[in-house]
Design a protein around this motif. Structure first.
Motif, PDB file in Angstrom:
ATOM      1  N   GLY A 174      44.028  20.671  34.124  1.00 17.93           N
ATOM      2  CA  GLY A 174      45.656  21.086  34.393  1.00 17.93           C
ATOM      3  C   GLY A 174      45.443  22.558  34.799  1.00 17.93           C
ATOM      4  N   ASN A 175      44.873  23.266  34.183  1.00 14.63           N
ATOM      5  CA  ASN A 175      45.106  24.564  34.425  1.00 14.63           C
ATOM      6  C   ASN A 175      44.018  25.305  35.190  1.00 14.63           C
ATOM      7  OD1 ASN A 175      47.273  24.478  32.684  1.00 14.63           O
ATOM      8  ND2 ASN A 175      45.770  25.286  30.955  1.00 14.63           N
ATOM      9  N   GLY A 176      43.078  24.571  35.527  1.00 13.74           N
ATOM     10  CA  GLY A 176      42.162  25.073  36.712  1.00 13.74           C
ATOM     11  C   GLY A 176      41.005  25.811  35.804  1.00 13.74           C
ATOM     12  N   ARG A 177      39.886  26.008  36.694  1.00  5.31           N
ATOM     13  CA  ARG A 177      38.794  26.970  36.166  1.00  5.31           C
ATOM     14  C   ARG A 177      39.394  28.249  36.067  1.00  5.31           C
ATOM     15  NH1 ARG A 177      33.541  25.403  37.042  1.00  5.31           N
ATOM     16  NH2 ARG A 177      33.130  27.598  37.452  1.00  5.31           N
ATOM     17  N   PHE A 178      38.658  29.373  35.315  1.00  2.17           N
ATOM     18  CA  PHE A 178      39.159  30.673  34.991  1.00  2.17           C
ATOM     19  C   PHE A 178      39.218  31.221  36.518  1.00  2.17           C
ATOM     20  CE2 PHE A 178      39.161  35.178  33.773  1.00  2.17           C
ATOM     21  CZ  PHE A 178      40.292  34.863  32.735  1.00  2.17           C
ATOM     22  N   ASP A 179      38.012  30.836  37.295  1.00  7.24           N
ATOM     23  CA  ASP A 179      37.933  31.712  38.743  1.00  7.24           C
ATOM     24  C   ASP A 179      39.043  31.352  39.544  1.00  7.24           C
ATOM     25  OD1 ASP A 179      37.096  29.082  39.360  1.00  7.24           O
ATOM     26  OD2 ASP A 179      35.068  29.903  39.716  1.00  7.24           O
ATOM     27  N   THR A 180      39.850  30.263  39.306  1.00  2.43           N
ATOM     28  CA  THR A 180      40.915  30.123  40.083  1.00  2.43           C
ATOM     29  C   THR A 180      42.213  30.653  39.346  1.00  2.43           C
ATOM     30  OG1 THR A 180      41.921  28.095  38.900  1.00  2.43           O
ATOM     31  CG2 THR A 180      40.061  27.589  40.729  1.00  2.43           C
ATOM     32  N   MET A 181      42.158  31.221  38.094  1.00  4.21           N
ATOM     33  CA  MET A 181      43.225  31.911  37.475  1.00  4.21           C
ATOM     34  C   MET A 181      43.259  33.242  37.802  1.00  4.21           C
ATOM     35  SD  MET A 181      43.010  30.484  33.813  1.00  4.21           S
ATOM     36  CE  MET A 181      43.274  28.702  33.186  1.00  4.21           C
ATOM     37  N   VAL A 182      42.155  33.860  38.452  1.00  3.27           N
ATOM     38  CA  VAL A 182      42.164  35.395  38.736  1.00  3.27           C
ATOM     39  C   VAL A 182      42.758  35.651  39.934  1.00  3.27           C
ATOM     40  CG1 VAL A 182      40.604  37.424  38.896  1.00  3.27           C
ATOM     41  CG2 VAL A 182      40.138  35.518  37.410  1.00  3.27           C
ATOM     42  N   THR A 183      43.829  36.679  39.933  1.00  2.00           N
ATOM     43  CA  THR A 183      44.428  36.833  41.326  1.00  2.00           C
ATOM     44  C   THR A 183      44.068  38.208  41.958  1.00  2.00           C
ATOM     45  OG1 THR A 183      46.610  37.577  40.265  1.00  2.00           O
ATOM     46  CG2 THR A 183      46.311  35.201  40.929  1.00  2.00           C
ATOM     47  N   ALA A 184      43.823  39.122  40.788  1.00  2.51           N
ATOM     48  CA  ALA A 184      43.335  40.318  41.234  1.00  2.51           C
ATOM     49  C   ALA A 184      42.172  41.019  40.185  1.00  2.51           C
ATOM     50  CB  ALA A 184      44.650  41.064  41.628  1.00  2.51           C
ATOM     51  N   LEU A 185      41.476  41.772  40.672  1.00  7.12           N
ATOM     52  CA  LEU A 185      40.660  42.525  39.559  1.00  7.12           C
ATOM     53  C   LEU A 185      40.359  43.897  40.204  1.00  7.12           C
ATOM     54  CD1 LEU A 185      37.450  40.286  40.166  1.00  7.12           C
ATOM     55  CD2 LEU A 185      38.808  40.549  38.250  1.00  7.12           C
ATOM     56  N   ARG A 186      40.077  44.469  39.015  1.00  5.65           N
ATOM     57  CA  ARG A 186      39.537  46.230  39.117  1.00  5.65           C
ATOM     58  C   ARG A 186      38.287  46.139  38.545  1.00  5.65           C
ATOM     59  NH1 ARG A 186      42.472  51.308  36.444  1.00  5.65           N
ATOM     60  NH2 ARG A 186      41.872  53.036  37.864  1.00  5.65           N
ATOM     61  N   VAL A 187      37.483  47.058  39.220  1.00  5.02           N
ATOM     62  CA  VAL A 187      35.889  46.800  38.806  1.00  5.02           C
ATOM     63  C   VAL A 187      35.658  48.410  38.914  1.00  5.02           C
ATOM     64  CG1 VAL A 187      33.779  45.785  39.276  1.00  5.02           C
ATOM     65  CG2 VAL A 187      35.566  44.777  39.886  1.00  5.02           C
ATOM     66  N   ALA A 188      34.548  48.494  37.797  1.00  6.79           N
ATOM     67  CA  ALA A 188      34.047  50.003  37.901  1.00  6.79           C
ATOM     68  C   ALA A 188      32.587  49.633  38.378  1.00  6.79           C
ATOM     69  CB  ALA A 188      33.959  50.501  36.518  1.00  6.79           C
ATOM     70  N   THR A 189      32.139  50.198  39.452  1.00  9.29           N
ATOM     71  CA  THR A 189      30.644  50.029  39.924  1.00  9.29           C
ATOM     72  C   THR A 189      29.920  51.406  39.725  1.00  9.29           C
ATOM     73  OG1 THR A 189      30.751  50.758  42.186  1.00  9.29           O
ATOM     74  CG2 THR A 189      31.480  48.410  41.528  1.00  9.29           C
ATOM     75  N   PRO A 190      28.532  51.491  39.885  1.00 12.69           N
ATOM     76  CA  PRO A 190      27.920  52.820  39.682  1.00 12.69           C
ATOM     77  C   PRO A 190      28.387  53.714  41.064  1.00 12.69           C
ATOM     78  CG  PRO A 190      26.551  50.990  39.141  1.00 12.69           C
ATOM     79  CD  PRO A 190      27.596  50.511  39.600  1.00 12.69           C
ATOM     80  N   THR A 191      28.911  53.130  42.007  1.00 14.02           N
ATOM     81  CA  THR A 191      29.168  53.624  43.139  1.00 14.02           C
ATOM     82  C   THR A 191      30.728  53.939  43.590  1.00 14.02           C
ATOM     83  OG1 THR A 191      29.035  51.769  44.475  1.00 14.02           O
ATOM     84  CG2 THR A 191      26.965  53.112  44.673  1.00 14.02           C
ATOM     85  N   GLY A 192      31.317  53.536  42.273  1.00 13.88           N
ATOM     86  CA  GLY A 192      32.964  54.046  42.288  1.00 13.88           C
ATOM     87  C   GLY A 192      33.412  52.703  42.088  1.00 13.88           C
ATOM     88  N   GLU A 193      34.979  52.825  41.993  1.00 12.74           N
ATOM     89  CA  GLU A 193      36.068  51.846  41.967  1.00 12.74           C
ATOM     90  C   GLU A 193      36.159  50.758  43.048  1.00 12.74           C
ATOM     91  OE1 GLU A 193      39.750  53.183  40.378  1.00 12.74           O
ATOM     92  OE2 GLU A 193      40.638  51.251  40.852  1.00 12.74           O
ATOM     93  N   ILE A 194      36.542  49.707  42.744  1.00 12.16           N
ATOM     94  CA  ILE A 194      36.807  48.501  43.561  1.00 12.16           C
ATOM     95  C   ILE A 194      38.003  47.860  43.076  1.00 12.16           C
ATOM     96  CG2 ILE A 194      36.128  46.467  44.978  1.00 12.16           C
ATOM     97  CD1 ILE A 194      33.333  47.610  45.252  1.00 12.16           C
ATOM     98  N   ALA A 195      39.065  47.563  43.836  1.00  8.97           N
ATOM     99  CA  ALA A 195      40.172  46.839  43.667  1.00  8.97           C
ATOM    100  C   ALA A 195      40.407  45.864  44.714  1.00  8.97           C
ATOM    101  CB  ALA A 195      41.294  47.737  43.312  1.00  8.97           C
ATOM    102  N   LEU A 196      40.363  44.898  44.371  1.00  7.87           N
ATOM    103  CA  LEU A 196      40.567  43.671  45.154  1.00  7.87           C
ATOM    104  C   LEU A 196      41.344  42.434  44.763  1.00  7.87           C
ATOM    105  CD1 LEU A 196      36.803  42.990  46.285  1.00  7.87           C
ATOM    106  CD2 LEU A 196      38.539  43.825  47.678  1.00  7.87           C
ATOM    107  N   GLY A 197      42.148  41.735  45.749  1.00  7.17           N
ATOM    108  CA  GLY A 197      43.140  40.607  45.430  1.00  7.17           C
ATOM    109  C   GLY A 197      44.396  41.079  45.321  1.00  7.17           C
ATOM    110  N   GLY A 198      45.268  39.774  45.132  1.00  4.00           N
ATOM    111  CA  GLY A 198      46.579  40.337  45.151  1.00  4.00           C
ATOM    112  C   GLY A 198      47.523  39.118  45.717  1.00  4.00           C
ATOM    113  N   ALA A 199      47.107  38.700  46.691  1.00  4.10           N
ATOM    114  CA  ALA A 199      48.112  37.827  47.513  1.00  4.10           C
ATOM    115  C   ALA A 199      47.836  36.502  46.824  1.00  4.10           C
ATOM    116  CB  ALA A 199      47.725  37.843  48.863  1.00  4.10           C
ATOM    117  N   PRO A 200      48.869  35.547  46.783  1.00  4.58           N
ATOM    118  CA  PRO A 200      48.716  34.300  46.118  1.00  4.58           C
ATOM    119  C   PRO A 200      47.644  33.397  47.153  1.00  4.58           C
ATOM    120  CG  PRO A 200      50.866  34.541  47.237  1.00  4.58           C
ATOM    121  CD  PRO A 200      50.399  35.926  47.209  1.00  4.58           C
ATOM    122  N   GLY A 201      47.660  33.710  48.319  1.00  2.00           N
ATOM    123  CA  GLY A 201      46.952  32.871  49.560  1.00  2.00           C
ATOM    124  C   GLY A 201      46.741  34.111  50.696  1.00  2.00           C
ATOM    125  N   THR A 202      45.468  33.953  51.033  1.00  3.12           N
ATOM    126  CA  THR A 202      45.366  35.060  52.300  1.00  3.12           C
ATOM    127  C   THR A 202      44.342  34.735  53.187  1.00  3.12           C
ATOM    128  OG1 THR A 202      44.721  37.350  52.618  1.00  3.12           O
ATOM    129  CG2 THR A 202      44.160  36.455  50.911  1.00  3.12           C
TER     130      THR A 202
END
Lengths: 543, 543
Positions: A225-253
């Motif tokens: 009913g609710n989908g896999r977790f990867d289908t629930m994620v609409t945006a992410l903020r990530v810390a990497t050793p080479t800096g911040e990355i922010a991705l996602g946001g649109a319901p479809g793109t």
């Protein structure tokens, strides 16, 4: 903006869950074991936490001071207990390793309070050649949390549970922004206060974190009913050793490839997920439970396939094979009691009353026409009540000297029978080669229009004078099973993940091209290779 | 194993679709135009194909011979007509460029017959520094097919339409394996023979190829029921300049990040998709059409949101704003006639009769409670009949001197009104700055639980003595709209893609980190940068 949060409960250090809830084997199971496995030898008692020996921390005083300057002195722990409690996950292999006196552990446990601290810690670690193992709930069952240094001079566990809280709830859009260290129950508590639910209930739910669900591509029991977790994620903020990355946001793109997806399933090798935006929904106003019986597994599989392909809308739909049904494994509180014939299945429907009722009616029509017989609400209610209990049973079995483990895969509907048969036969033959009796049980845990996941529970009477003997035997059996899965068009994991245990088989599954893509991303984001070395990608070439 | 295929129809070289179906403006539209746009000046007739001048092919005789050795001499074309027919896509910009006498074109059109030939051609091209633009149906509206050489000495269009056919249909699992150059209608014809449907109907359906749908992350009009194209793809085979990559296969997996996704939306910059495995379903046994009217757009948006979030199951659900409803744009055959009040919506339900009926009943209950009024079957049937007709209308408007273009984005439900207002105002102001009257119409074309896509149709009276004047004006307007979209939390494209037109805004949307990830993948798979240079990633730094 952050809502107040409750701290995550501390799990038993060498087993599952709340120590107060640990139980000895139910009598019914004890009575069954000799029939199934013959005589089992109870091993010596497990070692006490205070008797475990680990190497001294490889961090220098200067390392410690530099880390403390970022997160505060109280949040850099080098005491033995904290280090041992962050020394791995909760696979049977992990738990058996924890019965030994000499153990591995990270050189420190560092607990940052937010995105900026995470970023600062991993940038410092990259500078100083210290490996970093991101640590959420500690529930990995594939070796994703092993304190592996790789080429580096030390390794720290990065405990993310101070990053806890609901940052924002958009009630109109049905989206919630969370800090990634929020545990499953805490997320649901914070949402329920506002009338919402995430509805992601994997077996690890009570301890695992949202970031862990994302990093490991978790799939919950309500995934139909609710989908896999990867289908629930609409945006992410990530810390990497080479800096911040922010991705996602649109319901479809169609704005290029979905790069956010590269962090879903990355298991910490590219960076650390610090915030997530997730699809949520209103708390279901009604819930209908219904159990089913099918004359045999093949009939049940075909019935579940029809439901998944017609889209009649159950939130939960699961089917146990004959062996699992015979033991009553799906109804945790009643194991060993319900020796019913055929195969049992569980369905749950949720939503507004009229929506849930329509879904139940359509599904009932399809399942009945496909050869199923309703067994009423109670088998499904029993399943729901006991759904998080199985790991306690495993602990008790291990204490009694019974080897118990689970493994899982997925494939297309047309290949379910072939894959299930091949895995079952490989397991049986593997145990037999070690003169061990075994019982292999299986259920369909997740369905999709094109296929399903097969979840195997195995108990066996592997014999050895030490845990390492038993583990060596299991290692040969598991390797053969992994080969069998790939040779029979299964995936190396449907929802447990890859970690270190499955890394060699991941390389086979995605091929040289896939490995090259993953390495290219890792080299770009983590050029010194400090992030969770050895997970996903087996150790890089020497040099 | 391959089923026989019919060749794709050849599109009008300087407009949309079948030349035999091109029509002058309907009388009703002609009558409307002066009211809306004032006096419009009809431009000179477009240039004839035979009068177009292009540069001589930059390929050497040796290049030609080497390419012919792979694909056969008949499949390397350097004649002007074939080159001009592969010189770009079908945006208004493309069509206006084709009214000029001097045009750009690729140096050759190469038509390989299968995966191995594609691989050999692009490896040869990498060796000889020849850029490659993969070419499917030629329907891009974002400049993804421009014959751009980048740093290379020549550019070829790689026409993929000889890779056509159904390789395998798994009727049990509902999966079909196709060659990537199969067009939409051909795929549906081959599936329908076996009782199946893909059910992906974007506006480009009649000409576009399955590989193009995948490479551009297409989303069809039936996406509410059948999903976006990227959710239909279960496995891919790709030819890259550094070898073959095959990914995917499991219905669900936690075997690392979903690397296959990096090719969905890659628009040819990483390689060429040569085969796809797709989720398909049985041809719907029944179909229910129902139109709706809402007092205003906000009420309609809220109603659609409820349907998407409750999951009542329409296959199609769309909502026109007041301007679009007033013109009757959604009912293509009746444009200019149906000047109804408020906002009209269209719903379609499919499936087994009892499933479709249950979905319709639930949806009707929700839409009615949310303030909608059923307008019966005919508005939805009219929409379905005219669904592929709009591009012909655009051609006729351009011939009459009316500038006409579409653009689209998506955002979360809570932000729909803000984004729609901002884009509309930017468009109006942009036209007004050029002393042009305009009409901006909008509809919700695709819905998700968390948000929706906004599709804008714009007509305007841009004035210029040459096409290039008009295009320069549009370029400044479109740039401002793109900025506005990103400033207001929209995505730069929901389903048209990025191509060259949106590349600078993609960089803003995904940030430095996202660009680094994309470049790392490109460098690994296409180290000499021959694949569709300038698409997605704006030209690389000099050097």
């Amino acid at each position: 903006m952050t809502t107040e949060t409750t701290p995550a409960a501390t799990m038993r250090w060498n087993g599952w869950g709340d120590p107060a809830l640990a139980k000895d084997l139910p009598l019914a199971v004890r009575a069954l074991l000799p029939t199934v496995l013959g005589k089992v030898h109870r091993p010596d008692a497990a070692v006490d936490l205070s008797d475990v020996r680990i190497a001294a921390s490889a961090l220098t005083a200067d390392d410690r001071a530099a880390l403390a300057a970022i997160v505060g002195d109280a949040h850099v722990s080098t005491d033995n207990e904290t280090r041992i409690r962050h020394a791995g996950g909760r696979s049977t292999i992990d738990l058996m390793h924890r019965r030994a006196t000499d153990q591995d552990a990270p050189d420190a446990v560092v607990s940052p309070a937010g995105h900026d601290e995470v970023l600062a810690v991993i940038m410092l670690a990259a500078e100083r050649s210290i490996a970093v193992v991101p640590f959420g709930g500690g529930t990995s069952v594939v070796g994703a949390l092993d304190p592996e240094r790789g080429d580096h001079r030390a390794v720290i566990a990065l405990d993310l549970r101070r990053l806890s809280g609901l940052l924002h709830l958009d009630e109109v859009s049905g989206e919630a922004r969370f800090l990634a260290g929020t545990t499953g129950p805490e997320a649901e508590r914070l949402l329920a206060e506002r009338g919402f639910e995430l509805g992601h209930y994997p077996q690890s739910f009570l301890y695992a974190t949202l970031g862990g669900f994302a990093a490991a591509r978790s799939s919950g029991q309500n995934s139909a009913g609710n989908g896999r977790f990867d289908t629930m994620v609409t945006a992410l903020r990530v810390a990497t050793p080479t800096g911040e990355i922010a991705l996602g946001g649109a319901p479809g793109t169609a704005a290029g490839p979905d790069l956010m997806r590269m962090f879903l399933g990355s298991e910490g090798i590219l960076g650390v997920i610090t915030e997530l935006r997730l699809r949520v929904h209103r708390l279901p106003e009604s819930r209908i439970h219904q159990g089913w019986t099918f004359p045999d597994f093949a009939t049940g599989v075909d019935a579940l396939r029809q439901v998944a392909q017609l889209g009649t809308g159950p939130t939960v739909i699961r089917l146990s094979d004959e062996a699992e049904t015979g033991i009553g494994l799906a109804q945790h509180g009643k194991i060993g009691k319900a020796l019913s014939k055929g195969c049992s299945a569980v369905t749950v429907f949720e939503g507004r009353p009229e929506v849930a009722a329509a879904r139940q009616a359509l599904t009932e029509r399809v399942l009945t026409a496909a050869g199923g017989r309703s067994s009423g609400a109670s088998p499904a209610e029993d399943w729901a009540k006991g759904r998080f209990g199985a790991p306690y049973l495993r602990d008790a079995l291990i204490d009694h000297g019974v080897f118990c483990e689970t493994l899982e895969t997925a494939t297309v509907w047309a290949n379910i029978d072939r894959l299930k048969t091949a895995v079952t036969e490989t397991l049986r033959a593997g145990f037999a080669d070690h003169d061990a009796k075994s019982l292999v049980m299986c259920h369909i845990s997740h369905v999709y229009p094109t296929g399903a996941a097969l979840y195997f529970t195995i108990i066996g009477n592997l014999k050895g004078t030490e845990e390492s003997d038993v583990l060596a035997q299991w290692d040969t059996i598991k390797s053969r099973v992994n080969d069998t899965i790939l040779e029979n068009a299964g995936t190396i994991s449907h929802h447990h993940g890859v970690g270190r245990d499955h890394a060699p088989w991941l390389a086979t599954e995605i091929g040289d091209g896939g490995v090259r893509m993953l390495r290219a991303l890792k080299t770009e984001l983590d050029p010194t290779g400090i992030m969770n070395p050895g997970a996903l990608l087996a150790a890089p070439q020497a040099g």
